[in-house]
Motif scaffolding. Structure first.
Motif, PDB file in Angstrom:
ATOM      1  N   GLU A  42      98.489  52.830   8.661  1.00 27.47           N
ATOM      2  CA  GLU A  42      99.287  53.355   7.549  1.00 27.47           C
ATOM      3  C   GLU A  42     100.401  54.270   8.089  1.00 27.47           C
ATOM      4  N   PRO A  43     101.246  53.788   8.997  1.00 21.74           N
ATOM      5  CA  PRO A  43     102.220  54.665   9.652  1.00 21.74           C
ATOM      6  C   PRO A  43     103.273  55.254   8.724  1.00 21.74           C
ATOM      7  N   THR A  44     103.446  54.680   7.530  1.00 23.78           N
ATOM      8  CA  THR A  44     104.420  55.244   6.585  1.00 23.78           C
ATOM      9  C   THR A  44     103.734  55.910   5.394  1.00 23.78           C
ATOM     10  N   GLY A  45     102.409  56.039   5.447  1.00 27.83           N
ATOM     11  CA  GLY A  45     101.657  56.524   4.298  1.00 27.83           C
ATOM     12  C   GLY A  45     101.996  57.941   3.878  1.00 27.83           C
ATOM     13  N   ALA A  46     102.441  58.780   4.835  1.00 26.16           N
ATOM     14  CA  ALA A  46     102.752  60.173   4.520  1.00 26.16           C
ATOM     15  C   ALA A  46     104.255  60.413   4.375  1.00 26.16           C
ATOM     16  N   LEU A  47     105.043  59.333   4.348  1.00 25.21           N
ATOM     17  CA  LEU A  47     106.500  59.464   4.324  1.00 25.21           C
ATOM     18  C   LEU A  47     107.090  59.083   2.978  1.00 25.21           C
ATOM     19  N   ASP A  48     108.241  59.693   2.637  1.00 26.03           N
ATOM     20  CA  ASP A  48     108.965  59.268   1.438  1.00 26.03           C
ATOM     21  C   ASP A  48     109.661  57.946   1.740  1.00 26.03           C
ATOM     22  N   SER A  49     110.285  57.362   0.732  1.00 25.29           N
ATOM     23  CA  SER A  49     110.828  56.003   0.873  1.00 25.29           C
ATOM     24  C   SER A  49     111.922  55.923   1.940  1.00 25.29           C
ATOM     25  N   ASN A  50     112.789  56.936   2.023  1.00 31.73           N
ATOM     26  CA  ASN A  50     113.863  56.899   3.019  1.00 31.73           C
ATOM     27  C   ASN A  50     113.317  56.984   4.430  1.00 31.73           C
ATOM     28  N   GLU A  87      95.806  53.063  29.055  1.00 34.36           N
ATOM     29  CA  GLU A  87      96.888  52.367  29.754  1.00 34.36           C
ATOM     30  C   GLU A  87      97.493  51.223  28.954  1.00 34.36           C
ATOM     31  N   THR A  88      96.706  50.608  28.074  1.00 33.97           N
ATOM     32  CA  THR A  88      97.129  49.353  27.449  1.00 33.97           C
ATOM     33  C   THR A  88      97.512  49.500  25.978  1.00 33.97           C
ATOM     34  N   LEU A  89      96.958  50.508  25.302  1.00 33.41           N
ATOM     35  CA  LEU A  89      97.132  50.633  23.858  1.00 33.41           C
ATOM     36  C   LEU A  89      97.935  51.864  23.484  1.00 33.41           C
ATOM     37  N   GLY A  90      98.655  51.761  22.366  1.00 34.97           N
ATOM     38  CA  GLY A  90      99.332  52.899  21.760  1.00 34.97           C
ATOM     39  C   GLY A  90      98.889  53.012  20.316  1.00 34.97           C
ATOM     40  N   PHE A  91      98.913  54.229  19.770  1.00 36.15           N
ATOM     41  CA  PHE A  91      98.407  54.467  18.420  1.00 36.15           C
ATOM     42  C   PHE A  91      99.400  55.297  17.604  1.00 36.15           C
ATOM     43  N   ILE A  92      99.630  54.865  16.370  1.00 36.48           N
ATOM     44  CA  ILE A  92     100.424  55.645  15.412  1.00 36.48           C
ATOM     45  C   ILE A  92      99.580  55.799  14.158  1.00 36.48           C
ATOM     46  N   PHE A  93      99.265  57.044  13.811  1.00 28.24           N
ATOM     47  CA  PHE A  93      98.402  57.324  12.670  1.00 28.24           C
ATOM     48  C   PHE A  93      99.214  57.869  11.494  1.00 28.24           C
ATOM     49  N   GLN A  94      98.634  57.788  10.321  1.00 25.77           N
ATOM     50  CA  GLN A  94      99.295  58.260   9.106  1.00 25.77           C
ATOM     51  C   GLN A  94      99.618  59.752   9.191  1.00 25.77           C
TER      52      GLN A  94
END
Length: 250
Positions: free
Chosen positions: A171-179, A87-94
């Protein structure tokens, strides 16, 4: 201003019963204010993952207290801790952690479905967050049909849909390219400001960290430096982050 996170004298020791116990966290004190965007940085082995796991209710600490919304989370029993987490937390993983067999709508709706929210409320909440993250046209698609950037936006929408007090980013941007990384960080900044949701993000990337308002640098299980953005532009703050990281490597 009230704090969403209050950490006092937090320690994490692995292998306590062995001859070589490893102290990953050494008396961490940390506060995150309501609506604040905070990044955690540090070299490998500095304690970033251990700190995130304890704060995100994924791993119990050896000692110390962690309060989220003034609730001492590690005093909760398993059932109440699971309820609190949902209910209280949200998670974004690599790695997104989307369910391949569910379409985008159902992936986003998952936190609400688990809480057994009424279908009409779920539909309204999903469409609202999908609009905010530019995902309306993707709601009927499956993860295999999406780009990496779209998948991470779905993960962000899933983290946001139940209106948590706090979102954790690993590391929410760890698997993404720069754009796509820039796009993702712009969306996270918008979520932070428009929804007044606190974000605590672990990252090795100086560019991503420069979107935060405050950065804590960890080394050898301790917070050794804190950098605050104040009124600086993101570009100037980015240069400050690079300079600080350079000092660590000297």
């Amino acid at each position: 201003m009230k704090n969403v996170i209050e950490v006092n004298n937090l320690t994490q020791v692995y292998g306590q019963k062995t001859n070589k116990p490893y102290k990953a966290l050494k008396g961490i004190d940390l506060q995150v204010a309501n609506g604040e965007f905070v990044a955690i940085m540090g070299p490998s082995g500095s304690g970033k993952s251990s700190l995130l796991n304890v704060l995100a209710t994924l791993q119990a600490p050896t000692s110390g207290t962690v309060k989220v919304n003034n609730q001492d989370i590690w005093q909760l029993n398993d059932k109440n801790l699971a309820k609190f987490r949902g209910e209280t937390l949200g998670f974004i993983f690599q790695e997104y952690n989307l369910i391949e067999s569910l379409n985008v709508f159902d992936n986003i709706a998952l936190p609400l479905s688990l809480q057994k929210i009424k279908k009409a409320q779920i539909k309204k909440a999903v469409h609202l967050v999908a609009k905010q993250l530019n995902l309306t046209e993707q709601l009927n698609k499956f993860p295999t049909e999406l780009s990496g950037g779209q998948k991470q936006r779905v993960a962000a929408a899933r983290a946001l849909v139940h209106q948590p007090s706090l979102i954790f980013g690993d590391e929410p941007t760890g698997a993404l390219d720069s754009n796509n990384a820039r796009e993702m960080m712009n969306y996270l900044s918008a979520i932070n400001m428009e929804n007044n949701i606190s974000i605590l993000m672990v990252t090795h990337d100086a560019f991503s960290a420069s979107f935060a308002q405050k950065i804590h640098f960890l080394s050898d299980g301790q917070i050794v430096q804190t950098l605050e953005r104040h009124n600086a532009s993101r570009e100037d703050f980015y240069r400050d982050v690079l300079t600080t990281l350079g000092n660590f490597n000297e």
